[in-house]
Design a protein around this motif. Structure first.
Motif, short mmCIF file in Angstrom:
data_model
loop_
_atom_site.label_atom_id
_atom_site.label_comp_id
_atom_site.label_asym_id
_atom_site.label_seq_id
_atom_site.Cartn_x
_atom_site.Cartn_y
_atom_site.Cartn_z
N LEU A 184 6.60 5.96 1.62
CA LEU A 184 5.79 5.94 1.28
C LEU A 184 4.40 5.22 1.32
O LEU A 184 3.70 5.49 0.99
CB LEU A 184 6.10 6.49 -0.45
N ASN A 185 5.01 4.07 1.60
CA ASN A 185 4.15 2.59 1.94
C ASN A 185 3.08 2.93 2.86
O ASN A 185 1.82 2.55 3.18
CB ASN A 185 4.95 1.18 2.38
N LEU A 186 3.66 3.82 4.28
CA LEU A 186 3.28 3.60 5.37
C LEU A 186 1.79 4.85 4.89
O LEU A 186 0.77 4.59 5.70
CB LEU A 186 4.02 5.05 6.06
N LEU A 187 2.57 6.18 4.05
CA LEU A 187 1.49 6.93 3.62
C LEU A 187 -0.15 5.55 2.91
O LEU A 187 -1.14 6.66 3.23
CB LEU A 187 1.78 8.28 2.89
N ARG A 188 0.41 5.45 2.09
CA ARG A 188 -0.40 4.01 1.35
C ARG A 188 -1.50 3.65 2.36
O ARG A 188 -2.93 3.61 1.94
CB ARG A 188 -0.18 3.06 0.74
N VAL A 189 -1.12 2.93 3.67
CA VAL A 189 -2.12 2.04 4.40
C VAL A 189 -2.89 3.23 4.96
O VAL A 189 -3.96 3.08 4.87
CB VAL A 189 -1.09 2.25 5.10
N LEU A 190 -1.91 4.73 5.22
CA LEU A 190 -3.08 5.53 6.43
C LEU A 190 -3.81 6.00 5.56
O LEU A 190 -5.08 6.24 5.61
CB LEU A 190 -1.62 7.06 6.48
N GLU A 191 -4.25 6.21 3.73
CA GLU A 191 -5.36 6.82 3.28
C GLU A 191 -5.55 5.43 2.89
O GLU A 191 -7.36 5.72 3.15
CB GLU A 191 -4.30 6.84 1.72
N ALA A 192 -5.74 3.76 3.27
CA ALA A 192 -6.63 2.97 2.86
C ALA A 192 -7.47 3.44 4.26
O ALA A 192 -8.45 2.99 4.69
CB ALA A 192 -5.92 1.71 2.53
N LEU A 193 -6.74 3.26 5.31
CA LEU A 193 -7.92 3.41 6.83
C LEU A 193 -8.53 4.67 6.96
O LEU A 193 -9.86 4.89 7.61
CB LEU A 193 -6.60 3.77 7.77
#
Length: 306
Positions: free
Chosen positions: A3-12
């Motif tokens: 899920l932390n990867l999705l947070r990064v993707l959302e921020a990008l």
């Protein structure tokens, strides 16, 4: 998928830069770069490629944008909502939509109150056009909007009016041989700086001028308020701005603020949120704090104009 990867993707998707995403997530640039490498391996695609100063999404990334935003919105509204909100213990990051004038009006008092009552809470300020703001509220990437938002209504949106404010004329110190009042002839004869922003307070003023049949002489149009005090302080130009902001500007540069020589419109300053965050304990706490700080008053406005 972590899920932390999705947070990064959302921020990008939101910030289009590794450094911007790192600031929003409260982490380091190497940490975001590492997550991006993992995402690239996961999807077997570059996902973001550099063009100038921006990280531009590839076609694969563009297809991922909507589902990623939906997943993150569901996490915030359906999973995080289950936990109680303790402001003294929380490290939550609230995303608040504000114009540049909204930041001047709300952020100083709001951030000061948060540092005292919720020291671990972070705030991310974003400035979005109406269509993107509506989408951000709907998917949960924006928690709250503060300010004046012309035409931003809907069945799924809640609004609370905090206070109302009008407009005044910003001029350089000593303008008009030190005149304390601006006449209608002065206003119409002056050179004007006009800020044009979609869905913002200036549209209300323009409507009032048209209704009164008044035509001012505009010499500069800009989408930004930030240069207005410096431009006016070094010329005989006039800028018509909301009252609270005009008072701030007079503290930043050698300026004076005069009453408009005609009936000025008033705009409602509101907090606005989406139905999906209506019952979220953290969002409720933030809205109560905003109402406590700003309801019924403008903390930057002196009692009277000249």
């Amino acid at each position: 998928m972590d899920l932390n990867l999705l947070r990064v993707l959302e921020a990008l998707f939101t910030h289009r830069s590794v450094s911007g995403a790192a600031r929003a997530l409260g982490t380091t640039q190497p940490g975001v770069s590492l997550a991006l490498r993992r995402l690239r391996a996961q999807f077997e695609d570059e996902l973001f490629v550099r063009q100038g100063n921006e990280m531009v999404p590839t076609l694969v990334a563009e297809r991922l944008a909507e589902p990623v935003m939906k997943v993150m919105a569901s996490v915030r509204s359906e999973i995080m909502i289950a936990a109680p909100f303790d402001p003294l213990q929380s490290d939550r990051c609230f995303t608040i939509a504000l114009s540049d004038l909204g930041e001047l009006t709300f952020l100083p008092d709001l951030v000061a109150a948060l540092r005292e009552r919720a020291p671990g809470v972070q705030v991310r300020s974003v400035n979005l056009p109406p269509a993107e703001l509506r989408q951000g509220l709907a998917v949960g990437s924006v928690d709250l909007a503060l300010g004046f938002f012309l035409g931003l209504e809907g069945e799924s949106l809640f609004t609370q009016t905090l206070f109302r404010q009008g407009f005044g004329c910003l001029v350089r110190a000593g303008w008009g041989n030190g005149a304390a009042v601006m006449t209608l002839d002065d206003f119409l004869a002056a050179d004007h700086v006009v800020v044009e922003q979609q869905g913002r307070s200036q549209e209300v003023l323009e409507r009032q001028l048209r209704a009164l049949g008044l035509h001012r002489r505009t010499v500069l149009r800009s989408p930004h308020f930030i240069t207005v005090p410096l431009l006016v302080a070094r010329s005989d130009m006039v800028a018509t701005v909301p009252l609270g902001v005009g008072r701030v500007y007079t503290r930043l540069a050698p300026l004076q603020f005069l009453r408009l020589p005609f009936e000025a419109p008033e705009i409602p300053l509101q907090q606005l949120w989406h139905r999906r965050s209506h019952n979220d304990p953290g969002s409720q706490w933030l809205r109560r704090l905003v109402a406590e700080l700003f309801m019924g008053r403008d903390p930057m406005l002196d009692p009277e104009l000249p």
